[in-house]
Design an enzyme around this catalytic site. Structure first.
Site, PDB file in Angstrom:
ATOM      1  N   MET A 169       0.789  -1.236   0.000  1.00 18.37           N
ATOM      2  CA  MET A 169       0.000   0.000   0.000  1.00 18.37           C
ATOM      3  C   MET A 169       0.819   1.284   0.000  1.00 18.37           C
ATOM      4  O   MET A 169       0.363   2.324   0.508  1.00 18.37           O
ATOM      5  CB  MET A 169      -0.966  -0.026   1.187  1.00 18.37           C
ATOM      6  CG  MET A 169      -1.928  -1.184   1.173  1.00 18.37           C
ATOM      7  SD  MET A 169      -2.766  -1.383  -0.415  1.00 18.37           S
ATOM      8  CE  MET A 169      -3.938  -0.065  -0.327  1.00 18.37           C
ATOM      9  N   ARG A 170       2.032   1.244  -0.596  1.00 21.14           N
ATOM     10  CA  ARG A 170       2.808   2.484  -0.729  1.00 21.14           C
ATOM     11  C   ARG A 170       2.967   2.810  -2.211  1.00 21.14           C
ATOM     12  O   ARG A 170       3.302   1.938  -3.017  1.00 21.14           O
ATOM     13  CB  ARG A 170       4.200   2.342  -0.101  1.00 21.14           C
ATOM     14  CG  ARG A 170       4.236   2.085   1.372  1.00 21.14           C
ATOM     15  CD  ARG A 170       3.558   3.151   2.178  1.00 21.14           C
ATOM     16  NE  ARG A 170       4.255   4.439   2.134  1.00 21.14           N
ATOM     17  CZ  ARG A 170       3.756   5.549   2.670  1.00 21.14           C
ATOM     18  NH1 ARG A 170       2.556   5.538   3.232  1.00 21.14           N
ATOM     19  NH2 ARG A 170       4.417   6.689   2.614  1.00 21.14           N
ATOM     20  N   LEU A 179       5.061   3.930  -5.148  1.00 22.65           N
ATOM     21  CA  LEU A 179       6.510   3.899  -5.409  1.00 22.65           C
ATOM     22  C   LEU A 179       6.884   5.095  -6.276  1.00 22.65           C
ATOM     23  O   LEU A 179       6.158   5.460  -7.204  1.00 22.65           O
ATOM     24  CB  LEU A 179       6.874   2.585  -6.096  1.00 22.65           C
ATOM     25  CG  LEU A 179       6.625   1.334  -5.235  1.00 22.65           C
ATOM     26  CD1 LEU A 179       6.664   0.081  -6.084  1.00 22.65           C
ATOM     27  CD2 LEU A 179       7.647   1.258  -4.099  1.00 22.65           C
ATOM     28  N   ASN A 190       1.793  -5.638 -10.291  1.00 27.97           N
ATOM     29  CA  ASN A 190       0.894  -5.416  -9.154  1.00 27.97           C
ATOM     30  C   ASN A 190      -0.457  -6.060  -9.432  1.00 27.97           C
ATOM     31  O   ASN A 190      -0.875  -6.138 -10.600  1.00 27.97           O
ATOM     32  CB  ASN A 190       0.698  -3.904  -8.961  1.00 27.97           C
ATOM     33  CG  ASN A 190      -0.278  -3.556  -7.862  1.00 27.97           C
ATOM     34  OD1 ASN A 190      -0.173  -4.051  -6.741  1.00 27.97           O
ATOM     35  ND2 ASN A 190      -1.285  -2.733  -8.191  1.00 27.97           N
ATOM     36  N   HIS A 212      -4.430  -5.519  -8.737  1.00 25.79           N
ATOM     37  CA  HIS A 212      -5.337  -4.436  -8.349  1.00 25.79           C
ATOM     38  C   HIS A 212      -6.771  -4.961  -8.382  1.00 25.79           C
ATOM     39  O   HIS A 212      -7.151  -5.621  -9.355  1.00 25.79           O
ATOM     40  CB  HIS A 212      -5.194  -3.249  -9.292  1.00 25.79           C
ATOM     41  CG  HIS A 212      -6.095  -2.113  -8.949  1.00 25.79           C
ATOM     42  ND1 HIS A 212      -5.857  -1.266  -7.892  1.00 25.79           N
ATOM     43  CD2 HIS A 212      -7.251  -1.694  -9.507  1.00 25.79           C
ATOM     44  CE1 HIS A 212      -6.836  -0.382  -7.812  1.00 25.79           C
ATOM     45  NE2 HIS A 212      -7.694  -0.623  -8.774  1.00 25.79           N
ATOM     46  N   SER A 224      -7.115  -7.048 -11.829  1.00 26.66           N
ATOM     47  CA  SER A 224      -6.156  -6.878 -12.922  1.00 26.66           C
ATOM     48  C   SER A 224      -4.741  -7.043 -12.403  1.00 26.66           C
ATOM     49  O   SER A 224      -4.436  -6.581 -11.299  1.00 26.66           O
ATOM     50  CB  SER A 224      -6.279  -5.461 -13.516  1.00 26.66           C
ATOM     51  OG  SER A 224      -7.613  -5.153 -13.869  1.00 26.66           O
ATOM     52  N   ASP A 230      -1.579   2.511 -10.878  1.00 24.81           N
ATOM     53  CA  ASP A 230      -2.531   1.632 -11.568  1.00 24.81           C
ATOM     54  C   ASP A 230      -2.683   1.967 -13.041  1.00 24.81           C
ATOM     55  O   ASP A 230      -3.677   1.611 -13.676  1.00 24.81           O
ATOM     56  CB  ASP A 230      -3.892   1.646 -10.873  1.00 24.81           C
ATOM     57  CG  ASP A 230      -3.774   1.285  -9.413  1.00 24.81           C
ATOM     58  OD1 ASP A 230      -4.511   1.852  -8.594  1.00 24.81           O
ATOM     59  OD2 ASP A 230      -2.896   0.465  -9.097  1.00 24.81           O
ATOM     60  N   GLU A 283      -8.504 -13.225  -7.730  1.00 24.79           N
ATOM     61  CA  GLU A 283      -7.118 -12.738  -7.643  1.00 24.79           C
ATOM     62  C   GLU A 283      -6.155 -13.905  -7.417  1.00 24.79           C
ATOM     63  O   GLU A 283      -5.073 -13.954  -8.006  1.00 24.79           O
ATOM     64  CB  GLU A 283      -6.981 -11.735  -6.491  1.00 24.79           C
ATOM     65  CG  GLU A 283      -7.718 -10.427  -6.681  1.00 24.79           C
ATOM     66  CD  GLU A 283      -7.509  -9.475  -5.515  1.00 24.79           C
ATOM     67  OE1 GLU A 283      -8.491  -8.871  -5.063  1.00 24.79           O
ATOM     68  OE2 GLU A 283      -6.358  -9.349  -5.052  1.00 24.79           O
TER      69      GLU A 283
END
Ligand SMILES: Nc1nc2c(c(=O)[nH]1)N[C@@H](CN(C=O)c1ccc(C(=O)N[C@@H](CCC(=O)O)C(=O)O)cc1)CN2
Ligand SMILES: NCC(=O)N[C@@H]1O[C@H](COP(=O)([O-])[O-])[C@@H](O)[C@H]1O
Length: 215
Positions: free
Chosen positions: A89-90, A92, A106, A108, A135, A144, A173
């Site tokens: 949850m950071r 970048l 990632n 999402h 995704s 994203d 997921e």
């Protein structure tokens, strides 16, 4: 392929990656797990699979750059070639993303480009969409906004609330991420003009991702 997984919390996506990576013949190895929040539940999954793991708490650093410098040192020490963000949850920085260009992916919880960012399930319900999902995408400077590698769709059902919908998406997921990492590790992913092309896709109909709904 030597893969590092970055997490912030529960780690159920991490667990699905650890499970497939433990199977003979899976083309990727999870070499380290790094959490940016002390006590992240996913660290227990890493321990259970005997995978090196540590916490690098972003709150221990004066700024993102200092945090990311420590992150890069740990990633290089582990010999990571690819980074999987799994509930990390950071945001970048562009410097970090450029350093690891096309080597960060990632998961999402929405059908991008719909609902980038946070609170995707509540926003999907508010928008009244009938299909939602998840995704896997390459990570670039735009949150994203990176090229999409794979997606899985789920129905939005009457009586759904954000938690019910999140639980249905999470199941998808856990199938999508191991599938996309496999394609990447088998060298089947090509980035052409900022779009992903999947070479010799073993499952063009994606029946692996979207098994037929129960009768
Ligand atoms: N450069 C990029 N960084 C990250 C991406 C990306 O696509 N490009 N994806 C995210 C994951 N993510 C959505 O999938 C996401 C995570 C966190 C945030 C956010 O606003 N975080 C806040 C802090 C929140 C917290 O610490 O609880 C922040 O970083 O200030 C938005 C989207 C991972 N990084
Ligand atoms: N913006 C990033 C984001 O919202 N990621 C989402 O956080 C959850 C983490 O669950 P997990 O810790 O059980 O894998 C997952 O649903 C993932 O898609």
């Amino acid at each position: 392929m030597k893969v590092a997984v970055l997490i912030s919390g529960r780690g159920s996506n991490l667990r699905s990656l650890l499970e497939v990576a433990a199977q003979p013949g899976y083309p990727a190895e999870i070499v380290t797990v790094i959490a940016n929040r002390p006590g992240a539940g996913g660290l227990d999954h890493a321990a259970a699979f005997g995978v090196s793991h540590q916490t690098i708490d972003h709150k221990d650093f004066p700024d993102r750059t200092a945090f990311e410098t420590a992150l890069t040192a740990a990633l290089k020490a582990a010999g990571a070639e690819m980074i999987c963000l799994a509930g990390f949850m950071r945001v970048l920085s562009s410097g970090f993303v450029r350093q690891w260009q096309d080597r960060i992916i990632n998961i999402h919880p929405s059908l991008l480009p719909l609902f980038p960012g946070l609170d995707t399930h509540a926003r999907a319900l508010a928008a009244g969409v009938k299909l939602h999902g998840c995704s896997v995408h390459f990570v670039n400077e735009a949150v994203d906004g990176g090229a999409i590698i794979g997606q899985a769709a789920v129905p939005v059902l009457g009586g759904d609330d954000p938690d019910k919908l999140a639980a249905r998406v999470l199941k998808a997921e856990h199938r999508l991420y191991p599938y996309c990492l496999r394609l990447l590790a088998e060298g089947r992913i090509r980035l052409i003009a900022g779009r992903v092309a999947i070479e010799a896709d073993p499952d063009p109909g994606h029946s692996l991702l979207n098994p037929a709904p129960p009768a």
